[in-house]
Enzyme design. Sequence first.
Site, PDB file in Angstrom:
ATOM      1  N   ASN A 246       0.869  -1.182   0.000  1.00  0.00           N
ATOM      2  CA  ASN A 246       0.000   0.000   0.000  1.00  0.00           C
ATOM      3  C   ASN A 246       0.906   1.232   0.000  1.00  0.00           C
ATOM      4  O   ASN A 246       1.460   1.593   1.035  1.00  0.00           O
ATOM      5  CB  ASN A 246      -0.902  -0.032   1.247  1.00  0.00           C
ATOM      6  CG  ASN A 246      -1.743   1.215   1.380  1.00  0.00           C
ATOM      7  OD1 ASN A 246      -1.818   2.027   0.456  1.00  0.00           O
ATOM      8  ND2 ASN A 246      -2.378   1.376   2.536  1.00  0.00           N
ATOM      9  N   TRP A 247       1.051   1.838  -1.160  1.00  0.00           N
ATOM     10  CA  TRP A 247       1.981   2.976  -1.278  1.00  0.00           C
ATOM     11  C   TRP A 247       1.394   4.271  -0.743  1.00  0.00           C
ATOM     12  O   TRP A 247       2.077   5.292  -0.703  1.00  0.00           O
ATOM     13  CB  TRP A 247       2.410   3.146  -2.743  1.00  0.00           C
ATOM     14  CG  TRP A 247       3.613   2.325  -3.094  1.00  0.00           C
ATOM     15  CD1 TRP A 247       4.049   1.205  -2.428  1.00  0.00           C
ATOM     16  CD2 TRP A 247       4.538   2.554  -4.154  1.00  0.00           C
ATOM     17  NE1 TRP A 247       5.189   0.722  -3.030  1.00  0.00           N
ATOM     18  CE2 TRP A 247       5.515   1.524  -4.093  1.00  0.00           C
ATOM     19  CE3 TRP A 247       4.649   3.504  -5.158  1.00  0.00           C
ATOM     20  CZ2 TRP A 247       6.576   1.445  -4.989  1.00  0.00           C
ATOM     21  CZ3 TRP A 247       5.701   3.416  -6.062  1.00  0.00           C
ATOM     22  CH2 TRP A 247       6.654   2.409  -5.970  1.00  0.00           C
ATOM     23  N   LYS A 248       0.106   4.250  -0.398  1.00  0.00           N
ATOM     24  CA  LYS A 248      -0.551   5.461   0.103  1.00  0.00           C
ATOM     25  C   LYS A 248      -0.270   6.636  -0.843  1.00  0.00           C
ATOM     26  O   LYS A 248      -0.184   6.440  -2.044  1.00  0.00           O
ATOM     27  CB  LYS A 248      -0.105   5.755   1.541  1.00  0.00           C
ATOM     28  CG  LYS A 248      -0.236   4.515   2.428  1.00  0.00           C
ATOM     29  CD  LYS A 248      -0.158   4.806   3.886  1.00  0.00           C
ATOM     30  CE  LYS A 248      -0.321   3.486   4.650  1.00  0.00           C
ATOM     31  NZ  LYS A 248      -0.491   3.674   6.067  1.00  0.00           N
TER      32      LYS A 248
ATOM     33  N   GLY B  99       1.704   2.574  10.977  1.00  0.00           N
ATOM     34  CA  GLY B  99       2.700   3.648  10.930  1.00  0.00           C
ATOM     35  C   GLY B  99       3.341   3.999  12.262  1.00  0.00           C
ATOM     36  O   GLY B  99       4.041   5.008  12.366  1.00  0.00           O
TER      37      GLY B  99
ATOM     38  N   SER C  92       2.598  -1.680  10.504  1.00  0.00           N
ATOM     39  CA  SER C  92       4.022  -1.662  10.844  1.00  0.00           C
ATOM     40  C   SER C  92       4.774  -2.956  10.541  1.00  0.00           C
ATOM     41  O   SER C  92       5.744  -3.283  11.227  1.00  0.00           O
ATOM     42  CB  SER C  92       4.212  -1.287  12.327  1.00  0.00           C
ATOM     43  OG  SER C  92       3.822   0.051  12.533  1.00  0.00           O
TER      44      SER C  92
ATOM     45  N   GLY D  17       2.556  -0.970   4.380  1.00  0.00           N
ATOM     46  CA  GLY D  17       2.611   0.432   3.968  1.00  0.00           C
ATOM     47  C   GLY D  17       4.053   0.872   3.782  1.00  0.00           C
ATOM     48  O   GLY D  17       4.699   0.560   2.784  1.00  0.00           O
ATOM     49  N   GLY D  18       4.569   1.579   4.792  1.00  0.00           N
ATOM     50  CA  GLY D  18       5.908   2.177   4.728  1.00  0.00           C
ATOM     51  C   GLY D  18       6.976   1.262   4.145  1.00  0.00           C
ATOM     52  O   GLY D  18       7.713   1.655   3.231  1.00  0.00           O
TER      53      GLY D  18
HETATM   54  P1  PGA Z   1       2.277   0.644   7.675  1.00  0.00           P
HETATM   55  O1  PGA Z   1       0.859   0.812   6.943  1.00  0.00           O
HETATM   56  O2  PGA Z   1       2.857  -0.664   7.210  1.00  0.00           O
HETATM   57  O3  PGA Z   1       3.087   1.831   7.220  1.00  0.00           O
HETATM   58  O4  PGA Z   1       2.007   0.637   9.126  1.00  0.00           O
HETATM   59  C1  PGA Z   1      -0.001  -0.271   6.754  1.00  0.00           C
HETATM   60  C2  PGA Z   1      -1.290   0.209   6.144  1.00  0.00           C
HETATM   61  O5  PGA Z   1      -1.729   1.320   6.437  1.00  0.00           O
HETATM   62  O6  PGA Z   1      -1.902  -0.516   5.341  1.00  0.00           O
END
Ligand code: PGA
Length: 249
Positions: A10-12, A173, A210, A231-232
Amino acid sequence: MTNNMFFIANWKMFGDLKSVNSIKKVIKLSKNKKFNKAQIIYCPPYTLISNFVKLVKNSKIKIGAQNCHQSQNPGPFTGSINTELIKSSGANYVIIGHSENRATGDTNHIINLKIKAALKKNLKIIFCIGETLIQKKRNKTNSILKSQLTVGLKNIKNNNNIIFAYEPVWSIGTGIIPKTTNLEKQVIIIKKMLMKIWKSKDPKIIYGGSVNSKNISELKKITLIKGFLIGGASQNAKNFIDIIKKTIN
Ligand code: PGA
């Protein structure tokens, strides 16, 4: 989709045209037989979907959008993209119910409409559920998850096109992940809920929040978890590859 381990990036709201090329290393890995079981799905910003689609064409990597509008028809919704447009861009998946979108107005009812709109267009869905820190502290986790699932799946027949992503909001996050035993218990509870609400015998449940190349060794021990929404750590190809390698090895 059975037996696969999902690695969903998920690159947001990150990534420009140049960053698309960084996934070439991941494409190479996906062609290695050793990682046959890894179902990699990239969910970039809308603006990059068609670039991603072109790049992964000869691989088994799939592309998804990060959200959609609930209207099944075109309409005057400035800035929005519906499932029809997502499908026509070449994507096969869509994330629905992410907490970052719940926080800006996506109710369980809207999420239900979005899931229906996605199914109508034959898109596969990554349906996110999860409790906030306050809800957790008030012992509301299970009632929150239950209502997210009950309303989210209302009038939707059991089908194989939904992946359930359990993402505790306090974990997204923050670098904090649930304790392994707690997470395992929570996944069992979600499975039971889905059995009751949706008569789902073997739902695909993944974890998000995370996930990184350090904590993956711990997270992968939970065999009920069929993959990760990342995500990150997915924005850097090396980190993402590390996560895949450590899970599959
Ligand atoms: P994160 O995000 O891995 O940066 O915590 C996960 C997500 O929001 O899908």
